[in-house]
Write an enzyme that holds these catalytic residues in place. Structure first.
Site, short mmCIF file in Angstrom:
data_model
loop_
_atom_site.label_atom_id
_atom_site.label_comp_id
_atom_site.label_asym_id
_atom_site.label_seq_id
_atom_site.Cartn_x
_atom_site.Cartn_y
_atom_site.Cartn_z
N ASP A 160 -9.91 2.90 2.20
CA ASP A 160 -10.03 2.54 3.77
C ASP A 160 -10.39 3.39 4.66
O ASP A 160 -11.09 2.97 5.79
CB ASP A 160 -8.49 1.82 3.75
CG ASP A 160 -7.79 0.56 3.30
OD1 ASP A 160 -9.06 -0.11 2.94
OD2 ASP A 160 -6.65 0.38 3.09
N LYS A 206 0.73 -1.31 0.03
CA LYS A 206 0.07 0.15 0.00
C LYS A 206 0.76 1.23 0.00
O LYS A 206 0.42 2.37 -0.45
CB LYS A 206 -0.84 -0.14 1.25
CG LYS A 206 -2.10 -1.14 1.03
CD LYS A 206 -3.10 -0.92 2.35
CE LYS A 206 -4.04 -1.73 2.21
NZ LYS A 206 -5.07 -1.41 3.31
#
Length: 294
Positions: A109, A72
């Site tokens: 997220d 990420k």
């Protein structure tokens, strides 16, 4: 003419991911045709890298890819542009690929965790409270920002890599204030002060057994949240539930972040309630198989 989309997921240990089922059903519900392809870095080790996979998906005409642990943060310098929110978090979980091949990084997220928290535990559970966050990686950064959005008074960040936690805290202090983010050197002390505990590490995921915090540090007064959803009932969630804690599994965050990623990939509006139902049904089947096998 029915619109067609090719999307996927890049990460490690993703063979049991429910993202294909969620997205492909969302395509069907929206009247589109789509396929969601898994690219597991563990399986492809030695044959493909993150950089080569990004080149491949651009060449193949993908509308975008999700990226997960452990890339990420590593994906950021490989992209043509990064959204302000993802830049603030310092991590990307969704890469949109334009028709011209340009890549744009986003992070869903943060929104996913915040919406799930409000649904399951209620925003007041975090507002003006002290919270212990376990994990200073990409998921931890998104969760930290979401907790700031929810009004957490003090966030204690613990990581087994103390220097990483210090860097994490210093970075977020510049965004949210020095008095609101602290690197926790003393895990027990931070847990004692906290109203809630969030696991943002991969510990508890299939292939990463165990808990990121000792069971004796979890108290009945805590609410406990996990970002892991494979399995849905992690050891952390099961332990907290037995102690009488209010709990939030990683399921809600998974659904809400997937819904936002779907919007970014397609420009279409997903049926979030339908995604929740499908996710819960798929989790129940998957976890029953895991229990039978193990």
């Amino acid at each position: 003419m029915q619109r067609r989309f090719l999307v996927g997921l890049i990460g490690a240990n993703i063979g049991k991911s429910l993202s294909p089922a969620l997205h492909e059903d969302a395509f069907a519900a929206a009247g589109a045709q789509g396929y969601y392809h898994l690219m597991d870095l563990q399986v492809l080790q030695g044959r493909a890298t993150l950089e080569s996979l990004l080149v491949a998906v651009r060449t193949a005409g993908f509308a975008g890819v999700n990226v997960t642990h452990p890339v990420k943060e590593a994906v950021l310098p490989l992209l043509d542009e990064v959204s302000p929110e993802a830049r603030e978090i310092g991590a990307v979980n969704t890469v949109v690929i334009g028709r011209d091949g340009r890549t744009a990084g986003h992070n869903t997220d943060r929104t996913g965790f915040r919406r799930a928290f409000e649904e399951v535990l209620g925003g007041k559970a975090a507002a003006r409270q002290q919270v212990l966050l376990l994990g200073a990686g990409g998921a931890g950064r998104a969760v930290a920002c979401a907790l700031m959005d929810l009004g957490v008074q003090v966030l204690h960040v613990f990581d087994t890599d103390a220097a990483r936690a210090q860097t994490f805290a210093a970075d977020l202090q510049g965004r949210f204030g020095a008095d609101r983010i602290r690197a926790a050197a003393d895990l027990a002390g931070a847990a004692w002060q906290a109203a809630g505990i969030v696991n943002a590490t991969p510990i508890g995921m299939l292939g990463y057994p165990g808990m990121a915090i000792a069971p004796e540090l979890i108290d009945t007064r805590h609410w406990v949240a996990d970002v892991v959803y494979t399995p849905l009932e992690t050891q952390l969630i099961a332990t907290a539930r037995r102690k009488g804690c209010r709990v939030m599994t990683g399921g809600g965050m998974c659904v809400h972040q997937a819904a936002e990623a779907f919007r970014l990939f397609t420009g279409l509006e997903p049926d979030v309630a339908r995604m929740h139902r499908l996710f819960n049904e798929a989790c129940a089947r998957r976890d029953a198989k895991l229990a039978a096998a193990g």
